[in-house]
Each structure stands twice: as structure tokens, then as C-alpha cells.
Scaffold this motif. Structure first.
Motif, mmCIF file in Angstrom:
data_model
loop_
_atom_site.group_PDB
_atom_site.id
_atom_site.type_symbol
_atom_site.label_atom_id
_atom_site.label_comp_id
_atom_site.label_asym_id
_atom_site.label_seq_id
_atom_site.Cartn_x
_atom_site.Cartn_y
_atom_site.Cartn_z
ATOM 1 N N ASP A 99 0.845 -1.187 0.000
ATOM 2 C CA ASP A 99 0.000 0.000 0.000
ATOM 3 C C ASP A 99 0.880 1.236 0.000
ATOM 4 O OD1 ASP A 99 -1.668 2.212 0.757
ATOM 5 O OD2 ASP A 99 -3.142 0.801 1.543
ATOM 6 N N GLU A 100 0.851 1.981 -1.091
ATOM 7 C CA GLU A 100 1.734 3.135 -1.235
ATOM 8 C C GLU A 100 1.481 4.181 -0.161
ATOM 9 O OE1 GLU A 100 2.710 6.655 -4.506
ATOM 10 O OE2 GLU A 100 1.649 4.821 -5.124
ATOM 11 N N GLU A 101 0.221 4.349 0.238
ATOM 12 C CA GLU A 101 -0.087 5.359 1.245
ATOM 13 C C GLU A 101 0.527 5.012 2.592
ATOM 14 O OE1 GLU A 101 -3.913 7.561 3.379
ATOM 15 O OE2 GLU A 101 -4.207 6.271 1.630
ATOM 16 N N ILE A 102 0.387 3.780 3.014
ATOM 17 C CA ILE A 102 0.955 3.364 4.292
ATOM 18 C C ILE A 102 2.478 3.330 4.206
ATOM 19 C CG2 ILE A 102 1.091 1.473 5.970
ATOM 20 C CD1 ILE A 102 -1.528 2.999 5.998
ATOM 21 N N GLY A 103 2.991 2.981 3.033
ATOM 22 C CA GLY A 103 4.429 2.825 2.865
ATOM 23 C C GLY A 103 5.201 4.125 2.771
ATOM 24 N N LYS A 104 4.512 5.265 2.752
ATOM 25 C CA LYS A 104 5.217 6.544 2.753
ATOM 26 C C LYS A 104 5.796 6.773 4.137
ATOM 27 C CE LYS A 104 2.445 8.786 -0.843
ATOM 28 N NZ LYS A 104 1.474 9.881 -1.138
ATOM 29 N N PHE A 105 7.076 6.519 4.279
ATOM 30 C CA PHE A 105 7.715 6.509 5.590
ATOM 31 C C PHE A 105 8.094 7.929 6.001
ATOM 32 C CE2 PHE A 105 9.048 3.178 8.418
ATOM 33 C CZ PHE A 105 9.906 3.807 9.293
ATOM 34 N N VAL A 106 7.457 8.432 7.058
ATOM 35 C CA VAL A 106 7.734 9.779 7.547
ATOM 36 C C VAL A 106 8.867 9.741 8.566
ATOM 37 C CG1 VAL A 106 6.750 11.813 8.683
ATOM 38 C CG2 VAL A 106 5.346 10.418 7.151
ATOM 39 N N TYR A 107 8.707 8.874 9.551
ATOM 40 C CA TYR A 107 9.763 8.666 10.544
ATOM 41 C C TYR A 107 9.507 7.334 11.234
ATOM 42 C CZ TYR A 107 6.164 10.654 13.684
ATOM 43 O OH TYR A 107 5.005 10.933 14.353
ATOM 44 N N GLY A 108 10.496 6.842 11.957
ATOM 45 C CA GLY A 108 10.336 5.616 12.735
ATOM 46 C C GLY A 108 11.266 5.662 13.927
ATOM 47 N N TYR A 109 10.706 5.345 15.095
ATOM 48 C CA TYR A 109 11.571 5.356 16.282
ATOM 49 C C TYR A 109 11.073 4.384 17.342
ATOM 50 C CZ TYR A 109 8.278 8.852 18.334
ATOM 51 O OH TYR A 109 7.185 9.530 18.807
ATOM 52 N N ASP A 110 11.934 4.088 18.295
ATOM 53 C CA ASP A 110 11.671 3.240 19.460
ATOM 54 C C ASP A 110 11.076 1.890 19.065
ATOM 55 O OD1 ASP A 110 12.554 5.488 20.699
ATOM 56 O OD2 ASP A 110 10.712 5.939 21.761
ATOM 57 N N PRO A 111 11.803 1.098 18.246
ATOM 58 C CA PRO A 111 11.265 -0.184 17.781
ATOM 59 C C PRO A 111 11.304 -1.260 18.869
ATOM 60 C CG PRO A 111 13.518 0.056 17.064
ATOM 61 C CD PRO A 111 13.143 1.365 17.717
ATOM 62 N N ARG A 112 10.460 -2.261 18.699
ATOM 63 C CA ARG A 112 10.530 -3.517 19.422
ATOM 64 C C ARG A 112 10.478 -4.652 18.406
ATOM 65 N NH1 ARG A 112 9.026 1.167 22.321
ATOM 66 N NH2 ARG A 112 8.913 0.722 24.550
ATOM 67 N N VAL A 113 11.086 -5.776 18.737
ATOM 68 C CA VAL A 113 11.084 -6.947 17.867
ATOM 69 C C VAL A 113 10.620 -8.153 18.674
ATOM 70 C CG1 VAL A 113 12.456 -8.479 16.417
ATOM 71 C CG2 VAL A 113 12.933 -6.026 16.412
ATOM 72 N N CYS A 114 9.726 -8.956 18.084
ATOM 73 C CA CYS A 114 9.107 -10.060 18.820
ATOM 74 C C CYS A 114 8.922 -11.259 17.890
ATOM 75 C CB CYS A 114 7.755 -9.593 19.376
ATOM 76 S SG CYS A 114 6.900 -10.802 20.397
ATOM 77 N N TRP A 115 9.446 -12.415 18.276
ATOM 78 C CA TRP A 115 9.231 -13.642 17.523
ATOM 79 C C TRP A 115 7.859 -14.211 17.866
ATOM 80 C CZ3 TRP A 115 10.991 -16.617 13.645
ATOM 81 C CH2 TRP A 115 10.572 -17.947 13.598
ATOM 82 N N ILE A 116 7.004 -14.390 16.862
ATOM 83 C CA ILE A 116 5.708 -15.034 17.052
ATOM 84 C C ILE A 116 5.477 -15.981 15.880
ATOM 85 C CG2 ILE A 116 3.225 -14.754 17.447
ATOM 86 C CD1 ILE A 116 3.708 -11.857 18.184
ATOM 87 N N ASP A 117 5.147 -17.224 16.187
ATOM 88 C CA ASP A 117 4.820 -18.253 15.193
ATOM 89 C C ASP A 117 6.007 -18.557 14.288
ATOM 90 O OD1 ASP A 117 2.264 -18.348 16.277
ATOM 91 O OD2 ASP A 117 1.424 -16.975 14.783
ATOM 92 N N ASP A 118 6.154 -17.824 13.185
ATOM 93 C CA ASP A 118 7.185 -18.186 12.204
ATOM 94 C C ASP A 118 7.993 -17.000 11.715
ATOM 95 O OD1 ASP A 118 5.232 -16.865 10.792
ATOM 96 O OD2 ASP A 118 5.149 -18.307 9.125
ATOM 97 N N ARG A 119 7.895 -15.850 12.414
ATOM 98 C CA ARG A 119 8.584 -14.653 11.921
ATOM 99 C C ARG A 119 8.844 -13.679 13.066
ATOM 100 N NH1 ARG A 119 3.822 -13.078 7.952
ATOM 101 N NH2 ARG A 119 3.742 -15.355 7.984
ATOM 102 N N TYR A 120 9.685 -12.712 12.754
ATOM 103 C CA TYR A 120 9.986 -11.650 13.714
ATOM 104 C C TYR A 120 9.129 -10.432 13.372
ATOM 105 C CZ TYR A 120 14.124 -14.478 14.714
ATOM 106 O OH TYR A 120 14.971 -15.496 15.052
ATOM 107 N N TYR A 121 8.219 -10.091 14.253
ATOM 108 C CA TYR A 121 7.408 -8.894 14.070
ATOM 109 C C TYR A 121 8.148 -7.684 14.633
ATOM 110 C CZ TYR A 121 3.338 -11.556 12.583
ATOM 111 O OH TYR A 121 2.475 -12.366 11.878
#
Length: 329
Positions: A99-121
Motif C-alpha cells: 500500500d503506497e499510502e501506508i508505505g510513505k515513511f515519515v519517521y520511525g523510532y523506538d522499535p521492538r522486535v518479537c518472535w511469534i509463530d514463524d517470523r519476527y514482528y
């Protein structure tokens, strides 16, 4: 006699670890190597902090908040053999998004990473008409895929639980405003598809005074234990010199995580060292990730210091849980 196992999970024999100093009376003790990641580890970075680390392929990988020299907030991937010495990619993560609208990245900060089922969210504070919770995933820490934002603006500190609860994905967050929020409680939400979030429940409020009286927010991914979900969270005090960020801990009910069983009255760590008190934002200790080794109960916590560098602290599940119960509100 076999050792009681408090953490429910896997062994991590290569977890970063430093024994507790004999003179230390605190429930957490800082790494002697702090800061483990300096602000200028990569050429483009003004600061590297408030980042997420997980075990990966017998080693470690993570998503890092790297504010660049234009002071834009960006997410970068990184890998490490020992969880201490890091190779962080100089280029920001470019999420694959349908989705081009959602994919327009303005900024990103304070991430978390979590393994669930078969992937890292991956969850992070994403810019979409104000701060909200971005959601994505990766299998290999090379390609990252972006999903729908979890909530309407304004929201921060989106932290997933490491397994489905009652058949649903579960997340903690802190609704906010569009600024440097002078308020905030923790809420619980659930989803069947990692897209549509609802059944919101209140978890935890601020206190009338003290280190968590302005706002509270979830920190690392909650750790499942025999005593409940072990949650390390940050709290904020408004002082005459501005905000002061410290960390506390709580135990949440396993089946109904919006029910707080115990919560610490004192902090477990606060800004006291020079690298926590002096930086781009003074007086900040902000935990974002925790590694744990189930058989030994060892926990290694990654935290941002003064919004400038990345540090580590250590504890054990038994010691921290006993502290929570003995020093509960």
C-alpha cells in the motif's frame, strides 16, 4: 537438587552476561562496558538508542533507532555475534509495502522486535498524520515487510506479547497526543489478524507522585514466567528541570494480561551515570529489549541512555520477581 526454572521459554546459553558486583545492592546492575553502542557507531548517526535485540541464528540481530545528522528518526538493521559488539547497516530499513499510502515513511523510532509463530514482528512509533504504531515483519533481518498501522493516531510504545493469548495476538500501547505527551497510561489490545485491533483494556495508570507520576509505557517484550508476565516498563517524572525517565517492573496475569498482579513502588533503575544524565535528552533510562535464558533465569536488558547511546543492565528472573513482590505498591 535441580534449579527451579521460573522463565517459560528457551535456553540462550550465549546470553550476554556479567556477574553481579559484590558491592551492588540493587536488583539491576549495569554493564561495565556501558555504553555498549556509541552514538557515532555508523557514519550517518547522531545517536543510536531505544533499540530492539533478539536471538537470531545462534547469534543476535536487531532493529535500531538511529537518528541521523539531520536529526531525522530512522530504523536500521544490525547483527552481532555476542550481543555486545554490533555491526549496524548504514542505510535505513526500506520496508516492502503493498500500500503506497501506508508505505510513505515519515519517521520511525523506538522499535521492538518479537518472535511469534514463524517470523519476527517489528513494531515502532510510525508517522502517519501523527505518531501511531507501525507494524511489520521479517524472516531474515534483510527484507522487511510493512503491514497496516495498528491504531489511529496518536499512540506510542507498541509492545507485542511473544505468543497468542486466548488465540489472539496481543499488544500493549500508550495512547498519547501529538507532542511530547505530558500524560499516558498503558492499554492492552488484541487482534485475530495483526491488522484489526480491538477489545481494548486498561492496564496501568500513573501514580499521584514520584518517578512514574507523569506517564508510563511498556518497555521490552513481556517475559512469560511461572509467576505471570514479567513486564519491564518506563515511568516519567516531571521535575523542575524537565522530564526524568526511569524504569520499573510489574507482573501481569497470564490469561488476562490487563490485570496487574504486582507493581513496583520504587524504580529498578534511574538515570544516575553520566551517560544517562548527559546527552541529547538528559536524564533518560529507556528499556526497549530484554534477552533471557530460561534455565538460569538470566536477563540482559538493553536501554537507551539520554536519547544518545545504547546501554545494558542485568538481573535474574527470581531476583527481579522477588523485588517486585517485596516492593509492590
Amino acid at each position: 537438587m535441580s534449579q527451579k526454572q521460573t522463565i517459560i521459554g528457551n535456553a540462550l546459553p550465549n546470553i550476554p552476561w556479567e556477574p553481579k558486583p559484590q558491592q551492588c545492592s540493587d536488583v539491576l546492575w549495569r554493564s561495565e562496558m556501558n555504553p555498549i553502542i556509541q552514538r557515532d557507531l555508523i557514519p550517518c548517526s547522531n545517536s543510536i538508542f531505544n533499540s530492539a535485540v533478539v536471538p537470531f541464528g545462534g547469534e543476535f540481530a536487531g532493529v535500531f533507532r538511529c537518528d541521523d545528522k539531520g536529526r531525522s528518526m530512522r530504523l536500521h538493521r544490525g547483527v552481532s555475534k555476542d550481543g555486545i559488539h554490533w555491526n549496524i547497516n548504514n542505510d535505513p530499513i526500506s520496508f516492502i509495502c503493498d500500500d503506497e499510502e501506508i508505505g510513505k515513511f515519515v519517521y520511525g523510532y523506538d522499535p521492538r522486535v518479537c518472535w511469534i509463530d514463524d517470523r519476527y514482528y517489528v513494531t515502532w512509533c510510525n508517522g502517519y498524520h501523527g505518531p501511531t504504531i507501525g507494524v511489520g515483519y521479517t524472516y531474515d533481518f534483510k527484507e522487511f515487510y510493512q503491514l497496516e498501522n495498528a491504531y489511529l493516531p496518536f499512540n506510542r510504545n507498541g509492545v507485542l506479547f511473544p505468543r497468542r493469548i486466548n488465540g489472539k495476538y496481543a499488544m500493549l500501547s500508550r495512547p498519547s497526543d501529538n507532542g511530547h505527551t505530558p500524560f499516558g497510561d498503558i492499554f492492552y489490545s488484541e487482534s485475530l489478524d495483526m491488522c484489526h485491533w480491538g477489545c481494548h483494556r486498561h492496564v496501568m495508570s500513573t501514580t499521584s507522585e514520584g518517578w512514574q507520576s507523569t506517564k508510563v509505557g511498556a518497555g521490552p517484550i513481556p517475559i512469560e514466567t511461572t509467576e505471570g508476565w514479567l513486564l519491564i516498563y518506563h515511568g516519567v517524572l516531571t521535575s523542575c528541570n524537565g522530564y526524568v525517565y526511569s524504569a520499573g517492573a510489574a507482573l501481569l496475569d497470564i490469561d488476562r494480561p490487563w490485570k496487574v498482579l504486582y507493581r513496583t513502588y520504587p524504580y529498578i533503575i534511574s538515570p544516575q551515570k553520566i551517560y544517562e544524565c548527559v546527552g541529547d535528552v538528559p536524564n533518560v533510562v529507556f528499556p526497549c529489549a530484554a534477552l533471557h535464558d530460561a534455565p538460569t533465569g538470566r536477563i540482559a536488558i538493553y536501554y537507551g541512555a539520554a536519547d544518545t547511546v545504547t546501554c545494558m543492565a542485568y538481573t535474574t528472573a527470581d531476583e527481579l520477581i522477588a523485588f517486585i513482590k517485596d516492593n509492590r505498591m
